[in-house]
Scaffold this motif. Structure first.
Motif, PDB file in Angstrom:
ATOM      1  N   ARG A   8      31.415  63.920  76.614  1.00 46.28           N
ATOM      2  CA  ARG A   8      31.879  62.532  75.639  1.00 46.28           C
ATOM      3  C   ARG A   8      30.684  61.839  76.154  1.00 46.28           C
ATOM      4  NH1 ARG A   8      35.967  64.389  80.377  1.00 46.28           N
ATOM      5  NH2 ARG A   8      38.063  64.980  79.209  1.00 46.28           N
ATOM      6  N   ILE A   9      29.657  61.038  76.380  1.00 42.08           N
ATOM      7  CA  ILE A   9      28.598  60.424  76.308  1.00 42.08           C
ATOM      8  C   ILE A   9      28.529  60.845  75.154  1.00 42.08           C
ATOM      9  CG2 ILE A   9      26.845  59.326  77.107  1.00 42.08           C
ATOM     10  CD1 ILE A   9      27.887  59.643  80.430  1.00 42.08           C
ATOM     11  N   LEU A  10      27.722  61.852  75.112  1.00 45.66           N
ATOM     12  CA  LEU A  10      27.255  61.895  73.645  1.00 45.66           C
ATOM     13  C   LEU A  10      27.615  62.547  72.749  1.00 45.66           C
ATOM     14  CD1 LEU A  10      25.866  65.622  75.431  1.00 45.66           C
ATOM     15  CD2 LEU A  10      24.124  63.614  75.267  1.00 45.66           C
ATOM     16  N   LEU A  11      28.938  62.354  72.648  1.00 45.26           N
ATOM     17  CA  LEU A  11      30.069  62.446  71.449  1.00 45.26           C
ATOM     18  C   LEU A  11      29.834  61.107  70.793  1.00 45.26           C
ATOM     19  CD1 LEU A  11      32.780  65.003  72.280  1.00 45.26           C
ATOM     20  CD2 LEU A  11      31.615  65.185  70.539  1.00 45.26           C
ATOM     21  N   VAL A  12      30.051  60.036  71.742  1.00 50.66           N
ATOM     22  CA  VAL A  12      30.350  58.693  72.009  1.00 50.66           C
ATOM     23  C   VAL A  12      29.071  58.127  70.857  1.00 50.66           C
ATOM     24  CG1 VAL A  12      30.003  56.108  72.657  1.00 50.66           C
ATOM     25  CG2 VAL A  12      32.194  57.857  73.280  1.00 50.66           C
ATOM     26  N   GLU A  13      27.684  58.749  71.878  1.00 55.77           N
ATOM     27  CA  GLU A  13      26.352  58.340  71.223  1.00 55.77           C
ATOM     28  C   GLU A  13      26.398  58.954  69.870  1.00 55.77           C
ATOM     29  OE1 GLU A  13      23.310  57.623  72.990  1.00 55.77           O
ATOM     30  OE2 GLU A  13      24.983  56.246  74.480  1.00 55.77           O
ATOM     31  N   ARG A  14      26.212  59.668  69.443  1.00 54.66           N
ATOM     32  CA  ARG A  14      26.114  60.652  67.955  1.00 54.66           C
ATOM     33  C   ARG A  14      27.563  60.427  67.521  1.00 54.66           C
ATOM     34  NH1 ARG A  14      21.668  61.950  68.377  1.00 54.66           N
ATOM     35  NH2 ARG A  14      21.081  63.458  69.182  1.00 54.66           N
ATOM     36  N   ASP A  15      28.585  59.569  67.576  1.00 54.20           N
ATOM     37  CA  ASP A  15      29.904  58.911  66.936  1.00 54.20           C
ATOM     38  C   ASP A  15      30.092  60.224  66.122  1.00 54.20           C
ATOM     39  OD1 ASP A  15      31.305  57.101  66.134  1.00 54.20           O
ATOM     40  OD2 ASP A  15      30.526  56.451  64.168  1.00 54.20           O
ATOM     41  N   MET A  16      30.914  61.120  67.111  1.00 51.10           N
ATOM     42  CA  MET A  16      31.524  62.217  66.773  1.00 51.10           C
ATOM     43  C   MET A  16      32.765  61.982  67.579  1.00 51.10           C
ATOM     44  SD  MET A  16      29.517  66.118  66.721  1.00 51.10           S
ATOM     45  CE  MET A  16      28.609  65.943  65.539  1.00 51.10           C
ATOM     46  N   THR A  17      33.819  63.038  66.724  1.00 54.48           N
ATOM     47  CA  THR A  17      35.043  63.108  67.645  1.00 54.48           C
ATOM     48  C   THR A  17      35.180  64.645  67.690  1.00 54.48           C
ATOM     49  OG1 THR A  17      36.041  64.281  65.337  1.00 54.48           O
ATOM     50  CG2 THR A  17      36.314  61.542  65.567  1.00 54.48           C
ATOM     51  N   LEU A  18      35.798  65.278  69.640  1.00 57.25           N
ATOM     52  CA  LEU A  18      35.730  66.190  69.579  1.00 57.25           C
ATOM     53  C   LEU A  18      36.442  67.413  68.804  1.00 57.25           C
ATOM     54  CD1 LEU A  18      36.458  68.072  72.244  1.00 57.25           C
ATOM     55  CD2 LEU A  18      38.801  67.648  71.753  1.00 57.25           C
ATOM     56  N   LEU A  21      33.189  68.606  66.814  1.00 52.38           N
ATOM     57  CA  LEU A  21      32.406  69.002  67.682  1.00 52.38           C
ATOM     58  C   LEU A  21      32.949  70.315  67.580  1.00 52.38           C
ATOM     59  CD1 LEU A  21      29.775  69.567  69.863  1.00 52.38           C
ATOM     60  CD2 LEU A  21      31.903  68.918  71.836  1.00 52.38           C
ATOM     61  N   ALA A  22      34.348  70.700  67.823  1.00 50.60           N
ATOM     62  CA  ALA A  22      34.245  72.185  67.635  1.00 50.60           C
ATOM     63  C   ALA A  22      34.689  72.736  66.331  1.00 50.60           C
ATOM     64  CB  ALA A  22      36.050  72.007  67.982  1.00 50.60           C
ATOM     65  N   LYS A  23      34.670  72.060  65.614  1.00 46.66           N
ATOM     66  CA  LYS A  23      33.901  72.943  63.748  1.00 46.66           C
ATOM     67  C   LYS A  23      32.680  72.698  63.779  1.00 46.66           C
ATOM     68  CE  LYS A  23      34.323  71.953  59.224  1.00 46.66           C
ATOM     69  NZ  LYS A  23      35.232  70.878  58.010  1.00 46.66           N
ATOM     70  N   LEU A  24      31.335  72.346  64.576  1.00 40.51           N
ATOM     71  CA  LEU A  24      30.572  72.271  64.692  1.00 40.51           C
ATOM     72  C   LEU A  24      30.196  73.959  65.526  1.00 40.51           C
ATOM     73  CD1 LEU A  24      28.249  69.586  65.404  1.00 40.51           C
ATOM     74  CD2 LEU A  24      28.757  70.804  63.075  1.00 40.51           C
ATOM     75  N   ILE A  32      38.111  73.620  72.968  1.00 39.00           N
ATOM     76  CA  ILE A  32      37.003  72.784  73.389  1.00 39.00           C
ATOM     77  C   ILE A  32      37.614  71.564  74.402  1.00 39.00           C
ATOM     78  CG2 ILE A  32      35.222  70.535  72.936  1.00 39.00           C
ATOM     79  CD1 ILE A  32      34.810  74.115  72.280  1.00 39.00           C
ATOM     80  N   SER A  33      39.209  70.724  74.070  1.00 38.97           N
ATOM     81  CA  SER A  33      39.743  69.904  74.819  1.00 38.97           C
ATOM     82  C   SER A  33      40.222  70.526  75.973  1.00 38.97           C
ATOM     83  CB  SER A  33      40.520  69.161  74.547  1.00 38.97           C
ATOM     84  OG  SER A  33      41.676  68.519  74.337  1.00 38.97           O
ATOM     85  N   ASP A  34      40.312  71.745  76.282  1.00 40.45           N
ATOM     86  CA  ASP A  34      40.792  72.239  77.407  1.00 40.45           C
ATOM     87  C   ASP A  34      39.728  72.300  78.303  1.00 40.45           C
ATOM     88  OD1 ASP A  34      43.721  72.496  76.853  1.00 40.45           O
ATOM     89  OD2 ASP A  34      43.054  74.603  75.989  1.00 40.45           O
ATOM     90  N   LYS A  35      38.293  72.684  77.686  1.00 36.89           N
ATOM     91  CA  LYS A  35      37.467  73.516  78.754  1.00 36.89           C
ATOM     92  C   LYS A  35      36.834  71.461  78.979  1.00 36.89           C
ATOM     93  CE  LYS A  35      35.051  76.990  76.810  1.00 36.89           C
ATOM     94  NZ  LYS A  35      34.368  77.556  78.091  1.00 36.89           N
ATOM     95  N   LEU A  36      36.755  70.674  78.307  1.00 39.77           N
ATOM     96  CA  LEU A  36      36.742  69.254  78.537  1.00 39.77           C
ATOM     97  C   LEU A  36      37.663  68.923  80.195  1.00 39.77           C
ATOM     98  CD1 LEU A  36      35.590  67.501  75.812  1.00 39.77           C
ATOM     99  CD2 LEU A  36      33.834  67.824  77.508  1.00 39.77           C
ATOM    100  N   ARG A  37      38.942  69.241  79.227  1.00 38.74           N
ATOM    101  CA  ARG A  37      40.203  69.199  80.696  1.00 38.74           C
ATOM    102  C   ARG A  37      39.182  69.274  82.179  1.00 38.74           C
ATOM    103  NH1 ARG A  37      43.075  70.806  78.951  1.00 38.74           N
ATOM    104  NH2 ARG A  37      45.003  72.188  79.911  1.00 38.74           N
ATOM    105  N   ARG A  38      39.233  70.426  81.767  1.00 38.03           N
ATOM    106  CA  ARG A  38      38.958  71.432  83.281  1.00 38.03           C
ATOM    107  C   ARG A  38      37.877  71.219  83.576  1.00 38.03           C
ATOM    108  NH1 ARG A  38      41.548  75.359  80.188  1.00 38.03           N
ATOM    109  NH2 ARG A  38      39.256  76.419  80.300  1.00 38.03           N
ATOM    110  N   ASP A  39      37.067  70.408  83.209  1.00 42.82           N
ATOM    111  CA  ASP A  39      35.809  70.665  82.968  1.00 42.82           C
ATOM    112  C   ASP A  39      35.326  72.170  83.213  1.00 42.82           C
ATOM    113  OD1 ASP A  39      32.895  69.663  83.553  1.00 42.82           O
ATOM    114  OD2 ASP A  39      33.275  68.832  84.858  1.00 42.82           O
TER     115      ASP A  39
END
Length: 70
Positions: A8-18, A21-24, A32-39
């Motif tokens: 999440r910090i990296l996304l903010v640093e890159r001014d990128m949305t989830l 990132l998922a598209k990349l 990706i959201s599920d993986k973030l939620r479950r870490d």
């Protein structure tokens, strides 16, 4: 600090949305959201995310007594 929080910090640093990132990564936003939620990221996931966000990723084990890194 868990991987999800770091991502999440990296996304903010890159001014990128989830969604961006998922598209990349060629994944759905919900995956990706599920993986973030479950870490719940594999080492391979973390390496791909780092590459997509143009960061280096290193997993290091450091001996607390000697400082030796593996």
């Amino acid at each position: 600090m868990g991987a999800a929080k770091k991502i999440r910090i990296l996304l903010v640093e890159r001014d990128m949305t989830l969604k961006e990132l998922a598209k990349l990564l060629g994944k759905s936003s919900s995956t990706i959201s599920d993986k973030l939620r479950r870490d719940n990221f594999t080492e391979k996931d973390l390496m791909k995310i780092a590459e997509a966000l143009r960061y280096d990723y290193e997993a290091v084990f450091t001996d607390k007594d000697t400082g030796k890194q593996i």
